[in-house]
Design a protein around this motif. Structure first.
Motif, PDB file in Angstrom:
ATOM      1  N   ASP A  39      -0.558 -19.960  -0.713  1.00 40.20           N
ATOM      2  CA  ASP A  39       0.622 -19.222  -0.255  1.00 40.20           C
ATOM      3  C   ASP A  39       1.228 -19.757   1.040  1.00 40.20           C
ATOM      4  N   LEU A  40       0.552 -20.708   1.688  1.00 44.19           N
ATOM      5  CA  LEU A  40       1.064 -21.239   2.958  1.00 44.19           C
ATOM      6  C   LEU A  40       2.419 -21.907   2.756  1.00 44.19           C
ATOM      7  N   THR A  41       3.298 -21.709   3.712  1.00 47.62           N
ATOM      8  CA  THR A  41       4.597 -22.375   3.667  1.00 47.62           C
ATOM      9  C   THR A  41       4.562 -23.700   4.427  1.00 47.62           C
ATOM     10  N   GLN A  42       3.604 -23.840   5.332  1.00 42.82           N
ATOM     11  CA  GLN A  42       3.448 -25.073   6.101  1.00 42.82           C
ATOM     12  C   GLN A  42       2.370 -25.933   5.444  1.00 42.82           C
ATOM     13  N   ASP A  43       2.540 -27.229   5.490  1.00 46.87           N
ATOM     14  CA  ASP A  43       1.575 -28.165   4.928  1.00 46.87           C
ATOM     15  C   ASP A  43       0.237 -28.015   5.651  1.00 46.87           C
ATOM     16  N   ILE A  44      -0.834 -27.862   4.876  1.00 49.83           N
ATOM     17  CA  ILE A  44      -2.176 -27.673   5.434  1.00 49.83           C
ATOM     18  C   ILE A  44      -2.600 -28.868   6.291  1.00 49.83           C
ATOM     19  N   GLU A  45      -2.138 -30.048   5.945  1.00 51.33           N
ATOM     20  CA  GLU A  45      -2.473 -31.228   6.729  1.00 51.33           C
ATOM     21  C   GLU A  45      -1.848 -31.157   8.120  1.00 51.33           C
ATOM     22  N   GLU A  46      -0.632 -30.641   8.210  1.00 52.84           N
ATOM     23  CA  GLU A  46       0.016 -30.468   9.515  1.00 52.84           C
ATOM     24  C   GLU A  46      -0.758 -29.458  10.360  1.00 52.84           C
ATOM     25  N   ILE A  47      -1.186 -28.385   9.729  1.00 56.87           N
ATOM     26  CA  ILE A  47      -1.950 -27.358  10.440  1.00 56.87           C
ATOM     27  C   ILE A  47      -3.243 -27.968  10.971  1.00 56.87           C
ATOM     28  N   ALA A  48      -3.917 -28.763  10.132  1.00 57.23           N
ATOM     29  CA  ALA A  48      -5.173 -29.407  10.541  1.00 57.23           C
ATOM     30  C   ALA A  48      -4.944 -30.386  11.691  1.00 57.23           C
ATOM     31  N   GLU A  49      -3.887 -31.164  11.598  1.00 55.11           N
ATOM     32  CA  GLU A  49      -3.580 -32.134  12.656  1.00 55.11           C
ATOM     33  C   GLU A  49      -3.356 -31.447  13.995  1.00 55.11           C
ATOM     34  N   GLN A  50      -2.843 -30.223  13.963  1.00 56.50           N
ATOM     35  CA  GLN A  50      -2.588 -29.454  15.181  1.00 56.50           C
ATOM     36  C   GLN A  50      -3.835 -28.705  15.651  1.00 56.50           C
ATOM     37  N   GLY A  51      -4.939 -28.803  14.884  1.00 52.58           N
ATOM     38  CA  GLY A  51      -6.172 -28.108  15.250  1.00 52.58           C
ATOM     39  C   GLY A  51      -6.084 -26.609  15.074  1.00 52.58           C
ATOM     40  N   GLU A  52      -5.264 -26.163  14.140  1.00 56.49           N
ATOM     41  CA  GLU A  52      -4.977 -24.747  13.984  1.00 56.49           C
ATOM     42  C   GLU A  52      -5.589 -24.114  12.723  1.00 56.49           C
ATOM     43  N   LEU A  53      -6.513 -24.790  12.055  1.00 53.78           N
ATOM     44  CA  LEU A  53      -7.064 -24.231  10.816  1.00 53.78           C
ATOM     45  C   LEU A  53      -7.702 -22.859  11.035  1.00 53.78           C
ATOM     46  N   LYS A  54      -8.420 -22.697  12.154  1.00 54.39           N
ATOM     47  CA  LYS A  54      -9.086 -21.419  12.429  1.00 54.39           C
ATOM     48  C   LYS A  54      -8.094 -20.309  12.740  1.00 54.39           C
ATOM     49  N   ASN A  55      -6.848 -20.671  13.016  1.00 52.38           N
ATOM     50  CA  ASN A  55      -5.844 -19.665  13.349  1.00 52.38           C
ATOM     51  C   ASN A  55      -5.074 -19.159  12.135  1.00 52.38           C
ATOM     52  N   ILE A  56      -5.400 -19.664  10.953  1.00 52.98           N
ATOM     53  CA  ILE A  56      -4.771 -19.158   9.737  1.00 52.98           C
ATOM     54  C   ILE A  56      -5.387 -17.801   9.437  1.00 52.98           C
ATOM     55  N   SER A  57      -4.564 -16.791   9.359  1.00 51.12           N
ATOM     56  CA  SER A  57      -5.046 -15.433   9.103  1.00 51.12           C
ATOM     57  C   SER A  57      -5.833 -15.380   7.793  1.00 51.12           C
ATOM     58  N   GLY A  58      -7.073 -14.899   7.883  1.00 51.20           N
ATOM     59  CA  GLY A  58      -7.919 -14.771   6.705  1.00 51.20           C
ATOM     60  C   GLY A  58      -8.851 -15.943   6.470  1.00 51.20           C
ATOM     61  N   ILE A  59      -8.722 -16.995   7.273  1.00 53.40           N
ATOM     62  CA  ILE A  59      -9.596 -18.162   7.147  1.00 53.40           C
ATOM     63  C   ILE A  59     -10.610 -18.109   8.285  1.00 53.40           C
ATOM     64  N   GLY A  60     -11.877 -18.016   7.907  1.00 52.33           N
ATOM     65  CA  GLY A  60     -12.938 -17.964   8.908  1.00 52.33           C
ATOM     66  C   GLY A  60     -13.364 -19.341   9.363  1.00 52.33           C
ATOM     67  N   GLU A  61     -14.288 -19.352  10.300  1.00 53.67           N
ATOM     68  CA  GLU A  61     -14.749 -20.609  10.883  1.00 53.67           C
ATOM     69  C   GLU A  61     -15.400 -21.517   9.844  1.00 53.67           C
ATOM     70  N   GLY A  62     -16.211 -20.968   8.958  1.00 52.52           N
ATOM     71  CA  GLY A  62     -16.889 -21.777   7.949  1.00 52.52           C
ATOM     72  C   GLY A  62     -15.921 -22.425   6.980  1.00 52.52           C
ATOM     73  N   ILE A  63     -14.953 -21.653   6.511  1.00 49.42           N
ATOM     74  CA  ILE A  63     -13.947 -22.189   5.585  1.00 49.42           C
ATOM     75  C   ILE A  63     -13.073 -23.206   6.311  1.00 49.42           C
ATOM     76  N   ALA A  64     -12.718 -22.935   7.559  1.00 46.93           N
ATOM     77  CA  ALA A  64     -11.912 -23.885   8.342  1.00 46.93           C
ATOM     78  C   ALA A  64     -12.659 -25.207   8.484  1.00 46.93           C
ATOM     79  N   ARG A  65     -13.948 -25.139   8.733  1.00 47.11           N
ATOM     80  CA  ARG A  65     -14.751 -26.355   8.858  1.00 47.11           C
ATOM     81  C   ARG A  65     -14.788 -27.115   7.532  1.00 47.11           C
ATOM     82  N   ARG A  66     -14.929 -26.381   6.432  1.00 42.76           N
ATOM     83  CA  ARG A  66     -14.942 -27.003   5.102  1.00 42.76           C
ATOM     84  C   ARG A  66     -13.591 -27.681   4.835  1.00 42.76           C
TER      85      ARG A  66
END
Length: 78
Positions: A39-66
């Motif tokens: 459902d994300l409107t922003q590219d997940i790769e862009e979010i990762a490049e910005q170091g923001e995976l853990k800031n996605i609502s509903g995504i925990g630390e373990g899933i962000a690391r995965r």
């Protein structure tokens, strides 16, 4: 790797975990991550490049690391 591909991957991972009889909460987290990523409107790769995976609502630390590990294996230079 695009959002849809990652969402599909996390859904398959949830199926495998369920087949193996893993913890239902872990299975639920993977299914939830699949929905959120899809459902994300922003590219997940862009979010990762910005170091923001853990800031996605509903995504925990373990899933962000995965997610980070999967994207890194796909050649994303994080």
């Amino acid at each position: 790797m695009k959002n849809k591909e990652l969402a599909d991957l996390f859904e398959k991972m949830a199926d495998i975990l369920e087949f193996k009889g893993e913890n239902p909460f872990k299975i639920s987290a993977y299914r939830k991550a699949s929905r959120i990523i899809g459902d994300l409107t922003q590219d997940i790769e862009e979010i990762a490049e910005q170091g923001e995976l853990k800031n996605i609502s509903g995504i925990g630390e373990g899933i962000a690391r995965r997610l980070w590990n999967i994207l890194r294996q796909e050649g994303l230079q994080i």
